[in-house]
Design a protein around this motif. Structure first.
Motif: not given
Length: 585
Positions: A345, A372, A390, A400, A407
């Motif tokens: 991420a 995302y 994603w 994100t 998440e």
């Protein structure tokens, strides 16, 4: 009549959905009537009205953002040759009498649009000449000046206009949406049939093909008006140890000036121009000449022989400028060759510079970044990974703003980008109301907006949500700034914390850390290339400043408490706390 009105009220009170449907239809009808009146019966305009720039008024429209767009550096003066028209439309768009745009506006109505279209077509050959379809390579571009992408609205004219106003001789279009500029073509000619992609914003016109450029030579009104754009002053630097390897192109110039050296290096397609007394050196930023150790400018303070008020350096200490030539060593980008085994991420609070960080990562690694979410405007500007799911595994990392435990735990690792909340909140507010590179209107900052108070009360009653205003925005978003960081520190796996301010101050080191976490070998020359074009397409100009501090004393007190909370959490994990400039204000 009163009885009829009572029935009407009772009907809509029982069926409120119908009332709002009726209201929407009424407003739509009114809008259509208004638009129709604007298009029908337009009066003819005079020459000055058609050309407000020539009449002394402000130029319409905003310039397109470019990769590698630069500003005027020290010692690099405006020649004064370009008028306000030339700055907006380029000297190539003026006729001999300097009033071509005014001539195109002296008509009105449907017949005028047809006539104007014919006039424009007649001017095509004067503006630019098509010279053919050429091979292009991401490793070695055919045109090596600035470039920009628009996967929705690209047209031939738009590309030509932006290349010409920056003084380039050639404009090339590729993939139907990509525009490249240059001073010379460094590729071979291929069959016209290979340039077979229609322009995204202009049906019926071809804009290159897959690795194929449709190239135009721009017909400048005056050769003397051709300029190579602005140069960026990089500083005073010591002569590199191996000069011929560090700066491979050299020319002796007895009448040295900044303009002459910058023009020479631009013609030779080099992004750096180094002035050393009577010698001009050209090259790229490399490990042999990284431009990291600046010297005192007094060591370079030797006057130019041709310009009394400019410094031209010495044989031992060079004055360095960055030309408008784009460094293509870091411009190739592609999807990962195989599906990634881990999801990484790129996490940040909105407004913390995530889009800018994606731009840097794509240039540094050569791979697209994903998201995302899906933002069509980002895709249209060149972030091709935006359309991928994603979890596709084809992108190097995933943007994100999420902060929930579920998440966060979906990712195997993360780069956590943190920015000063005062700056991040304002940046997100500008994006929310002005777009990625726009600004919120002053009415939004004041909290009154453009909506009448009566309608604001109605909207609050119906939607149980307030009209977007700055005070309420701060109340809702400021706590999120803190909880976003705290959640990622608590639930994230293998989190690398990067402060936005540190990334701006020391891009080479911080970006190197980010690339290492992504599992890509760090190439120093590529990072140096990124440094030279770090701004990208999504940097606000910074020219529009508020005349007052939008943060009240109560807001500052609340935000300062959140800053202390995040600072303590970072230090509690043996990480560097927040930078000192976060507080006090």
């Amino acid at each position: 009549m009163a009885k009829l009105w009572f029935k009407f009220q009772r009907y809509f009170r029982r069926k409120p959905v119908r009332f709002f449907t009726f209201l929407a239809l009424y407003l739509t009808a009114g809008s259509l009537v208004f638009l129709h009146s604007g298009f029908v019966g337009q009066p003819a305009v005079s020459g000055n009205q058609a050309n407000p720039v020539a009449a002394g008024g402000p130029a319409e429209g905003a310039e397109l953002p470019f990769l590698g767009d630069m500003h005027l550096g020290r010692g690099f003066r405006d020649t004064g040759e370009a008028s306000s028209i030339a700055r907006r439309y380029g000297p190539w768009f003026k006729g001999k009498d300097g009033n071509e745009r005014a001539k195109l506006g002296d008509y009105g109505g449907a017949w005028s649009r047809a006539l104007k279209g014919r006039v424009v077509r007649e001017k095509e050959e004067e503006r630019a000449k098509y010279i053919g379809c050429y091979l292009d390579d991401t490793q070695s571009r055919a045109l090596r000046g600035v470039s920009f992408f628009d996967y929705k609205k690209m047209t031939i004219f738009r590309c030509q206009d932006n290349c010409a106003e920056r003084g380039y001789l050639y404009a090339g279009l590729e993939f139907g949406a990509e525009c490249y500029c240059g001073h010379k073509i460094q590729a071979t000619n291929v069959s016209e049939a290979e340039c077979d992609m229609e322009c995204k914003g202009e049906r019926g016109s071809m804009c290159g093909g897959a690795n194929r450029l449709s190239v135009y030579r721009l017909q400048l009104a005056q050769e003397s008006a051709r300029r190579y754009g602005s140069a960026v002053f990089r500083g005073c630097f010591r002569k590199p140890d191996n000069l011929s390897l560090a700066l491979p192109m050299t020319a002796a110039m007895l009448n040295m000036s900044v303009d002459k050296c910058v023009d020479f290096c631009t013609e030779k397609e080099y992004p750096l121009a180094a002035l050393a007394g009577t010698a001009c050196h050209c090259g790229f930023p490399t490990t042999r000449f990284p431009l990291h150790d600046r010297e005192d400018e007094q060591l370079c303070a030797q006057k130019c022989s041709a310009e009394e008020f400019e410094s031209c350096g010495t044989p031992s200490y060079f004055i360095v400028y960055q030309t408008q030539v784009q460094d293509n060593r870091c411009m190739d980008r592609r999807f990962l060759p195989g599906k990634s085994k881990q999801l990484i991420a790129l996490a940040s609070f909105p407004g913390a510079g995530n889009t800018w960080a994606r731009h840097l990562i794509e240039l540094a690694t050569g791979f697209y970044t994903g998201s995302y979410y899906f933002d069509g405007s980002l895709y249209n500007k060149g972030f091709k990974g935006e359309r991928d799911h994603w979890r596709s595994g084809r992108t190097i990392c995933i943007k994100t703003h999420e902060s929930g435990q579920k998440e966060i735990e979906a990712f195997d690792a993360a780069i956590l980008l943190i920015r000063n909340p005062y700056k991040a909140l304002m940046a997100e507010f500008n994006r929310k109301y002005g777009g990625h590179i726009g600004f919120a209107a002053h009415a939004h900052w004041k909290g009154k907006g453009a909506v009448p108070e009566s309608l604001q009360i109605l909207f609050r009653t119906i939607c149980t949500a307030s009209v977007g205003e700055w005070p309420e925005f701060v109340r809702n978003y400021a706590p999120w700034w803190a909880t976003h960081t705290l959640d990622w520190l608590k639930f994230g796996k293998k989190v690398l914390v990067v402060h936005f301010e540190d990334l701006k101050q020391d891009l080479f080191v911080q970006l190197g850390r980010m690339v290492s976490l992504l599992g890509v070998a760090v190439r120093e020359d590529r990072l140096l290339c990124v440094e030279s074009q770090k701004d990208g397409n999504f940097k606000r100009s910074g020219l529009r400043k508020l005349e007052y501090d939008p943060y009240t004393a109560d807001m500052q007190k609340t935000i300062s408490a959140y800053i202390k909370m995040v600072d303590a959490a970072l230090k509690g994990r043996n990480l560097t706390g927040v930078p000192d400039d976060y507080y006090p204000r």
